[in-house]
Design a protein around this motif. Structure first.
Motif, short mmCIF file in Angstrom:
data_model
loop_
_atom_site.label_atom_id
_atom_site.label_comp_id
_atom_site.label_asym_id
_atom_site.label_seq_id
_atom_site.Cartn_x
_atom_site.Cartn_y
_atom_site.Cartn_z
N UNK A 112 -4.89 6.32 13.87
CA UNK A 112 -4.54 5.64 15.12
C UNK A 112 -5.55 4.59 15.57
N UNK A 113 -6.63 4.38 14.78
CA UNK A 113 -7.64 3.40 15.20
C UNK A 113 -7.17 2.01 14.74
N UNK A 114 -6.98 1.15 15.71
CA UNK A 114 -6.46 -0.19 15.41
C UNK A 114 -7.58 -1.12 14.99
N UNK A 139 -8.77 3.55 0.18
CA UNK A 139 -10.16 3.91 -0.10
C UNK A 139 -11.04 3.75 1.15
N UNK A 140 -10.72 2.78 2.00
CA UNK A 140 -11.49 2.65 3.25
C UNK A 140 -11.16 3.80 4.19
N UNK A 141 -9.89 4.16 4.24
CA UNK A 141 -9.48 5.28 5.09
C UNK A 141 -10.18 6.57 4.62
N UNK A 142 -10.25 6.74 3.30
CA UNK A 142 -10.94 7.91 2.76
C UNK A 142 -12.42 7.88 3.13
N UNK A 143 -13.02 6.69 3.10
CA UNK A 143 -14.43 6.56 3.46
C UNK A 143 -14.65 7.01 4.91
N UNK A 170 -5.72 2.84 11.27
CA UNK A 170 -4.27 2.92 11.20
C UNK A 170 -3.72 2.14 10.00
N UNK A 171 -4.25 0.97 9.76
CA UNK A 171 -3.67 0.12 8.72
C UNK A 171 -4.74 -0.39 7.77
N UNK A 172 -5.43 0.56 7.13
CA UNK A 172 -6.50 0.19 6.20
C UNK A 172 -6.11 0.59 4.78
#
Ligand code: ZN
Length: 144
Positions: free
Chosen positions: A34-36, A65-69, A60-62
Motif C-alpha cells: 500500500x506504500x505509494x 525484487x525491490x518489494x522483496x528487499x 504498491x507498484x514496485x
C-alpha cells in the motif's frame, strides 16, 4: 536465518518467504502493498499490541525484487523485535546513542534484505534450470 526462510525444494516468492518468517518471528505476518511512490516511506512494519500479528506495508507498484528487499528489511525488524517510538522524519534523536543504535539496526536490516534477495534469486535460477537443480540435489543428497 536466510537459509531457513528460502525454501530449498520449491520456488521462493515473497509469500513463501513471509510464510516461513512467521514461524521465526512467532507471529502471523501479513504484507500489505500500500506504500505509494513519491512518499517518504519505502516500507513500514507495525505489530499488534499482543505481538501476535505483524503487518508489513510494502511498495504498491514496485518490481518484485525491490518489494522483496523492502519486505526483507521489515522482516528483520520483526524477527529481531526492534521497537521504535519515534520516527526519523518527524523528530530528532534523543541522544547520540539512540542515533547510533537506530542506524546500526537499519544497516543490519539492509544487510539481511540483501542476503535474502540473493538467496531468492539463486533459488529462482535453480527452479528455472531443472538440470542444475537436479545436480545440486544429487550433490547434497536431497530427495524429492
Ligand atoms: Zn528499517
Amino acid at each position: 536465518m536466510v537459509a531457513r526462510l528460502v525454501p530449498p525444494t520449491r520456488p521462493a516468492t515473497v509469500d513463501t518467504v513471509v510464510e516461513r518468517a512467521a514461524t521465526e518471528a512467532g507471529m502471523a505476518i501479513r504484507v500489505v502493498p500500500a506504500v505509494e511512490r513519491g512518499t517518504d516511506l519505502s516500507g513500514l512494519v507495525v505489530t499488534s499490541t499482543a505481538g501476535r500479528l505483524g503487518i508489513i506495508f510494502a511498495p504498491a507498484d514496485a518490481r518484485t525484487d525491490y518489494q522483496l528487499y523492502i519486505v526483507g528489511h521489515e522482516l528483520w525488524h520483526l524477527i529481531r523485535r526492534h521497537t521504535c517510538s519515534r520516527t526519523a522524519w518527524t523528530a530528532e534523536y534523543t541522544s547520540r546513542w539512540a542515533a547510533w543504535r537506530s542506524r546500526r539496526r537499519e544497516a543490519a536490516c539492509d544487510r539481511f534484505a540483501q542476503r535474502l534477495g540473493l538467496a531468492v534469486r539463486r533459488n529462482q535460477q535453480r527452479a528455472s534450470h531443472p538440470i542444475a537443480r537436479i545436480m545440486l540435489d544429487e550433490a547434497f543428497g536431497v530427495r524429492p
